[in-house]
Scaffold this active site. Structure first.
Site, PDB file in Angstrom:
ATOM      1  N   LYS A   1      15.016  15.551 -42.938  1.00  0.00           N
ATOM      2  CA  LYS A   1      14.696  16.971 -42.756  1.00  0.00           C
ATOM      3  C   LYS A   1      14.558  17.294 -41.273  1.00  0.00           C
ATOM      4  CE  LYS A   1      11.324  20.512 -44.210  1.00  0.00           C
ATOM      5  NZ  LYS A   1      10.358  20.727 -43.145  1.00  0.00           N
TER       6      LYS A   1
ATOM      7  N   THR B   1      10.824  13.777 -42.417  1.00  0.00           N
ATOM      8  CA  THR B   1      10.886  14.897 -41.460  1.00  0.00           C
ATOM      9  C   THR B   1      10.937  14.332 -40.046  1.00  0.00           C
ATOM     10  OG1 THR B   1       9.676  16.329 -42.951  1.00  0.00           O
ATOM     11  CG2 THR B   1       9.701  16.952 -40.636  1.00  0.00           C
TER      12      THR B   1
ATOM     13  N   SER C   1       3.941  17.387 -48.943  1.00  0.00           N
ATOM     14  CA  SER C   1       3.820  16.978 -47.547  1.00  0.00           C
ATOM     15  C   SER C   1       2.962  15.730 -47.394  1.00  0.00           C
ATOM     16  CB  SER C   1       3.180  18.112 -46.740  1.00  0.00           C
ATOM     17  OG  SER C   1       2.803  17.658 -45.453  1.00  0.00           O
TER      18      SER C   1
ATOM     19  N   TYR D   1       6.016  11.724 -42.997  1.00  0.00           N
ATOM     20  CA  TYR D   1       5.949  11.610 -41.533  1.00  0.00           C
ATOM     21  C   TYR D   1       5.746  10.145 -41.218  1.00  0.00           C
ATOM     22  CZ  TYR D   1       5.453  16.645 -40.560  1.00  0.00           C
ATOM     23  OH  TYR D   1       5.656  17.981 -40.434  1.00  0.00           O
TER      24      TYR D   1
ATOM     25  N   HIS E   1      12.092  23.761 -38.961  1.00  0.00           N
ATOM     26  CA  HIS E   1      10.664  23.649 -39.273  1.00  0.00           C
ATOM     27  C   HIS E   1      10.019  25.042 -39.255  1.00  0.00           C
ATOM     28  CE1 HIS E   1       7.722  20.231 -39.697  1.00  0.00           C
ATOM     29  NE2 HIS E   1       6.895  21.255 -39.662  1.00  0.00           N
TER      30      HIS E   1
HETATM   31  C1  LIG Z   1       1.907  26.055 -42.569  1.00  0.00           C
HETATM   32  C2  LIG Z   1       3.127  25.189 -42.592  1.00  0.00           C
HETATM   33  C3  LIG Z   1       2.989  23.827 -42.726  1.00  0.00           C
HETATM   34  C4  LIG Z   1       4.106  23.011 -42.767  1.00  0.00           C
HETATM   35  N1  LIG Z   1       3.960  21.682 -42.927  1.00  0.00           N
HETATM   36  C5  LIG Z   1       5.065  20.907 -43.020  1.00  0.00           C
HETATM   37  C6  LIG Z   1       4.946  19.541 -43.256  1.00  0.00           C
HETATM   38  O1  LIG Z   1       3.847  19.023 -43.417  1.00  0.00           O
HETATM   39  N2  LIG Z   1       6.064  18.772 -43.319  1.00  0.00           N
HETATM   40  C7  LIG Z   1       7.289  19.323 -43.148  1.00  0.00           C
HETATM   41  O2  LIG Z   1       8.306  18.621 -43.185  1.00  0.00           O
HETATM   42  N3  LIG Z   1       7.430  20.634 -42.924  1.00  0.00           N
HETATM   43  C8  LIG Z   1       6.353  21.426 -42.881  1.00  0.00           C
HETATM   44  N4  LIG Z   1       6.504  22.754 -42.672  1.00  0.00           N
HETATM   45  C9  LIG Z   1       7.860  23.305 -42.561  1.00  0.00           C
HETATM   46  C10 LIG Z   1       8.384  23.715 -43.923  1.00  0.00           C
HETATM   47  O3  LIG Z   1       8.691  22.585 -44.677  1.00  0.00           O
HETATM   48  C11 LIG Z   1       9.657  24.527 -43.818  1.00  0.00           C
HETATM   49  O4  LIG Z   1      10.618  23.819 -43.042  1.00  0.00           O
HETATM   50  C12 LIG Z   1       9.505  25.929 -43.206  1.00  0.00           C
HETATM   51  O5  LIG Z   1       8.270  26.475 -43.515  1.00  0.00           O
HETATM   52  C13 LIG Z   1      10.632  26.821 -43.726  1.00  0.00           C
HETATM   53  O6  LIG Z   1      10.571  28.097 -43.187  1.00  0.00           O
HETATM   54  P1  LIG Z   1       9.917  29.355 -43.949  1.00  0.00           P
HETATM   55  O7  LIG Z   1       8.434  29.207 -43.840  1.00  0.00           O
HETATM   56  O8  LIG Z   1      10.428  30.509 -43.131  1.00  0.00           O
HETATM   57  O9  LIG Z   1      10.409  29.389 -45.364  1.00  0.00           O
HETATM   58  C14 LIG Z   1       5.391  23.581 -42.644  1.00  0.00           C
HETATM   59  C15 LIG Z   1       5.513  24.945 -42.515  1.00  0.00           C
HETATM   60  C16 LIG Z   1       4.396  25.753 -42.506  1.00  0.00           C
HETATM   61  C17 LIG Z   1       4.592  27.232 -42.397  1.00  0.00           C
END
Ligand SMILES: Cc1cc2nc3c(=O)[nH]c(=O)nc-3n(C[C@H](O)[C@H](O)[C@H](O)COP(=O)(O)O)c2cc1C
Ligand SMILES: Cc1cc2nc3c(=O)[nH]c(=O)nc-3n(C[C@H](O)[C@H](O)[C@H](O)COP(=O)(O)O)c2cc1C
Ligand SMILES: Cc1cc2nc3c(=O)[nH]c(=O)nc-3n(C[C@H](O)[C@H](O)[C@H](O)COP(=O)(O)O)c2cc1C
Ligand SMILES: Cc1cc2nc3c(=O)[nH]c(=O)nc-3n(C[C@H](O)[C@H](O)[C@H](O)COP(=O)(O)O)c2cc1C
Lengths: 360, 360, 360, 360
Positions: free
Chosen positions: B232, B165, B106, B139, B256
């Site tokens: 994404k 993203t 990330s 980002y 997300h």
């Molecule tokens: C705590 C947390 C932080 C996240 N941070 C990012 C991020 O920095 N960039 C991003 O594209 N997605 C981020 N996501 C989304 C994840 O990439 C992903 O799309 C999502 O967690 C998938 O669902 P799942 O948790 O049910 O597997 C984050 C998700 C969580 C839970």
């Protein structure tokens, strides 16, 4: 903890309000099927966002009957607001004015319609904002003269529209108003009653059933005022047609928050069919179960021009008076902007049906 | 008792992590409708096995952008992993490398992208395996120069792809990062802020809304790097089309993890429509709610090339650091092989839509 | 209180059996989606009775492969029944014989197939009834010679049919058999094992995956025995077609009681499509979730010739041994007669699809 | 607190009645699927009101077989009412007479049919109302002579119709009647019994199954009486056709309150198909799960002429005897008038299918 959503005010108000008042405020009629539908329906409507939008000129503003609204959110007519807070409707109108949101005062308000209008006028200048819309919700009285008196008072006090509620002419409640709270606008007006002699007529054949308003009364009312006239409580497409024919300037799709006839579908689920009939001819408002900015978006995508907020205004009023109602409106509008941004909608007109998708 | 499934790590992590961090990690936005959808959707998809298959050459291997993956499972970009474990993203990349699974770092990682790449390089030889894929999740920053700096750093550090993203440009969180955890890759980069003066603009009209990335920014980025570029957060088929036109090399269907706009459908429920548009032109990845080997199969049957794993990597990281994440990946891949065998699928290409059937 | 339904035996057995055995018996694989489907599916199928039928010649009898069955209910192959009762499969065959119901002995029985056959022979005369059907459920062994040995033993012991189970060649269990309980019929036969070296192959590439039975093995088996050959575990219509082409004499639609691949639909929900392909060519049996006489009716109306009863036989065995199993079969047959009478069905052939209607 | 709906009587009766009696009264057969359906089905039917109706000549009156009913609500035949109150059916008929509602006396009444008729005659004049309808529910007896005796007694006692119940010829109950409660009308009549010798016939082949009524018995009965003859327990459209051909004057769509065959759909869900076949030829009644005035409206909109009320009469009887039953009927009729008024229906004929809409 913090208040982050309308649900938090509801939670807090549940502890603050006396149980009888709380029941009166919250409960639906019958088995609560319709109250539940009003929420279930929103929760099953999904949102499909578009990405990478240009948000530089985004706005939630709306013009309705020639008046500017900061957002497509008005406060629904809710009776007897002094149940929740000593300032009652006066607090509510001050909050609405501060937030640039319209308010619809109930015939059964616990503050006179003149005082409410005066409170708006007094609040507006200090806020440096144009006064928000103030409409009068009308229940037809048994005598036409009494009805007309109410309309004339509203006109004189500067109300900008009349909302005729047609879905609650016969409605049961077991709630005894607390001391000091009453329908002050109806002082001196006779109200019909149920006959309850055993083995006598129950409802049919009683004065109450003999005098409920009919379509001809709408035509009559139409002829009596030049204010925009909205009909509140339309659910059937054919009634939308009839309301237009009888002179309505706007419709409010509503099941009265599930308080009248249990088993009615969610208002939001009746919206699209009515919008299909009305088209662009007039504004359509909807209420019942709106609790989130995403709900506002869903309503607009299905054809609403704006939405009304019912119980949540009372929750916020009970918890924190004028500040509570203003904050509740701010949160809802803020959620609306966030939802629009995340959906990729720059104006209300961008909120089209193709943003919706059914959820599981 | 034993840890037999990803759910066991989740259960254990719930007790280990501080409540605020746990809430930040787990919660969806709004009322959690979308988080729930992400799981409900998988649970309603049924699997119809074929019997007596020849499993002698069965494999889960996958080639993506010219790189070998042991299984069609990558670690999703998840910010601030040091919340869960002092080693944070360093532990995660070591585990990914050990298991031959790709990782997407990330922009908001709590470890620099250079250190993460170095940890991969250091871990690979000892394992006798080729280094697993390492992609950089981007980002867009308010200034293009800042964005470009990040991309250049990722290129220099040997990242094999950029994941832009696009679904979280405006996202609310109330979480205060614990001391010592921060977005180290953004040190020195200015970030736009909400205006929160009372009666001022809420979101629309603020700097935040004025500077969110737009399609033209994707075209620009496309022109700036030769790395494969994935987008994404695509959910609408029309956006898939636009993303392709603007130069994307791959799409990630994602809501997300239900963290942005509540009411979005499950990502898995949007996959088939997007796959129908994309066809064989480029890889499609999907995430949100993947917790079982059978979920991976369902995703692939609906058109995904591979899946991303979000929260579970953090659960395992919190419980057992690098060993936890490696074990979590092992369990998932093991479940995937078992499911493929029981379904009668020898290769990923055998996982076709006719293996699916709706459940009740 | 009284035992009035199979569910009562389940309730009682839950208290009697050691927790590990109970879990082994009851649990489905994964998240239990398929176990749940097996019951939900039956509960959503409605029955539409016809009134005033002539019940004077009503009967539940059935002829299958030339043998008379008192009712279209057989005991499914369930491994290791001595877990539930010291007499294990011997008690079960006695009860089956007493009730005129067929039994299918598992390859993994905890009593030898010869002893089981002898127990049937010993019980029948005393009951003045013809011996009930006894079939042998076959798991293919790694070596064909071993498989053949099992078949020859079953032929020699007088088994009337072979049931080849094809849906559980690879199945995981964490259950450690209690002391004294083992697969006695497999003494001396080598069994393939998982490789579990870390970073080695998980399943694909291990001996286990290399040796799972294939369609050619079915053809081979068909050539080796003159007993009727049923294939257990068919769910896809195309596999029904292949099974027929490869020489099956009967099919058993089954998801192995939800114990193999989680996410499979209810077996009852796959029945109609398979029945449409098979037509009158051969018997079709079904199992998974049968708990009531009305479930038997539903299965027959959807095209089954008969049903198998899995876990409930073990519940009754654990509670009351031979008497329990006999009583369970009596209750189920009694419920079946009652349901047929109330539906207005005189024979099994009267149980047609028009008696079904979806429930809400 | 107050009793405001039938559900309140149910709640109170649950505490007053002995557990065994309560279970007998409330429970459905099997797993209670059909009892549940009877309520679920009503709760999923939505009501779409029309606004601004003219209610001045509104009425709930109904003429049935030449007799006036105050409302389209009759008391269903419910056996052994002295279980609930010492006055049993005598209290019920007095309440029905007071409210102008019809009553159907069960063959299995705990008071003789002559005493019941006498109680009606005695009550009517004091109320200044015409006597309410009193019908006799007939279970065919093993011998036709016995059946005929019952019919002749009913004719002699002034019953205005015969209701032949055809859905419960074979029905299981484990309930032991309390001392002093019995089927007094059947004194001296032989009743067939189950054979329960072990390994003997269970149901098929027993005297019980040999003597259940058949279509020819309906024809015979038709020839024996000039009273209007209704058939209770029709669910299949084809049976409606046959019942008409065999001389029925009216049909009652019913699943016997879910007490006979578990898995039957809700009676209300079978109504429309039957109404489509019957058309205007004869009255159609329906029962099962009617608890609200809105349920009555839903039934009428789907084609019913009137509804029957089963368990709720017993709840009210147990709580408050004659006053309870009268009050229950008053509440239901009052809810019906309210619902009609709110729906905009002036007469029963106004309650048309277009007032219905599915709920979520
Ligand atoms: C705590 C947390 C932080 C996240 N941070 C990012 C991020 O920095 N960039 C991003 O594209 N997605 C981020 N996501 C989304 C994840 O990439 C992903 O799309 C999502 O967690 C998938 O669902 P799942 O948790 O049910 O597997 C984050 C998700 C969580 C839970
Ligand atoms: C306590 C209460 C009083 C109400 N009083 C009125 C009223 O006087 N006039 C009216 O037209 N609607 C009245 N309503 C209905 C509201 O205008 C509105 O239709 C409904 O509350 C919307 O549903 P919601 O509460 O779920 O937002 C009342 C609602 C409540 C909850
Ligand atoms: C404890 C247990 C052991 C089983 N062992 C076998 C077996 O050895 N061979 C086989 O073909 N099926 C086996 N089965 C599956 C059953 O034959 C049957 O398909 C399944 O139990 C039917 O579902 P039900 O339990 O819901 O009735 C077993 C099932 C259980 C519960
Ligand atoms: C305790 C009890 C006894 C009943 N006895 C009879 C009976 O003797 N004859 C009959 O035709 N129906 C009988 N019924 C069925 C009712 O007439 C009616 O069909 C059913 O109760 C309607 O459903 P409801 O209870 O949900 O209103 C009985 C029902 C109950 C609950």
């Amino acid at each position: 903890p913090g208040i982050r959503a309308l649900a938090d005010y509801e939670r807090l108000a549940a502890d603050l309000m006396p149980p009888a008042s709380w029941t009166y405020l919250q409960d639906g009629t019958g088995d609560g099927l319709t109250v539940a539908q009003n929420r279930i329906a929103f929760d099953r409507i999904g949102l499909l966002p578009r990405i990478l939008p240009d948000l530089r000129n985004a706005t939630t503003q709306l013009d309705l009957f020639g008046q500017r609204h900061a957002a497509p959110i008005l406060l629904a007519p809710v009776a007897y607001q002094r149940i929740a807070h000593p300032d009652g409707e006066l607090a509510t109108i001050r909050a609405a004015t501060a937030m640039g949101c319209g308010m619809i005062l109930s015939t059964l308000a616990s503050v006179t319609l003149e005082e409410t209008a005066a409170a708006r006028a007094a609040a507006a200048p200090g806020l440096g904002a144009p006064p928000a819309a103030l409409w009068f919700q009308l229940y037809m009285q048994e005598g036409r003269a009494d009805t007309l008196t109410l309309v004339r008072r509203a006109e004189a006090a500067g109300y900008e529209a009349v909302v005729l509620t047609v879905d609650a002419s016969i409605k049961r409640t077991a709630f005894a108003l607390p001391p000091g709270v009453e329908a002050v606008n109806l002082r001196g007006i006779a109200r019909p009653a149920h006959t309850s002699q055993v083995l006598g007529p129950i409802l049919f054949g009683t004065p109450l059933a003999q005098t409920t308003p009919r379509w001809e009364d709408l035509s009559w009312l139409r002829g009596e005022t030049r204010l925009p006239l909205l009909v509140k409580g339309v659910m059937a497409p054919d009634d939308a047609r009839l309301a237009i024919e009888h002179g309505a300037d706007g419709l409010i799709v509503s099941n009265h928050g599930g308080r009248v006839l249990d088993g009615m579908p969610a208002a939001i689920d009746c919206l699209a069919a009515i919008a299909a009939i009305v088209g662009e001819r007039m504004p359509i408002l909807v209420d019942g179960g709106i609790r989130r900015g995403t709900d506002v978006v869903k309503a607009l995508a299905l054809g609403a021009t704006a939405v009304l907020l019912g119980r949540p205004q009372v929750h916020a009023l009970a918890v924190a008076g004028v500040a509570g109602v203003a904050h509740a409106l701010l949160m809802l509008r803020s959620e609306l902007e966030l939802a629009m941004a995340q959906l990729g909608c720059t104006t209300l007109a961008d909120i089209t049906p193709d943003r919706l998708t059914p959820l599981r």
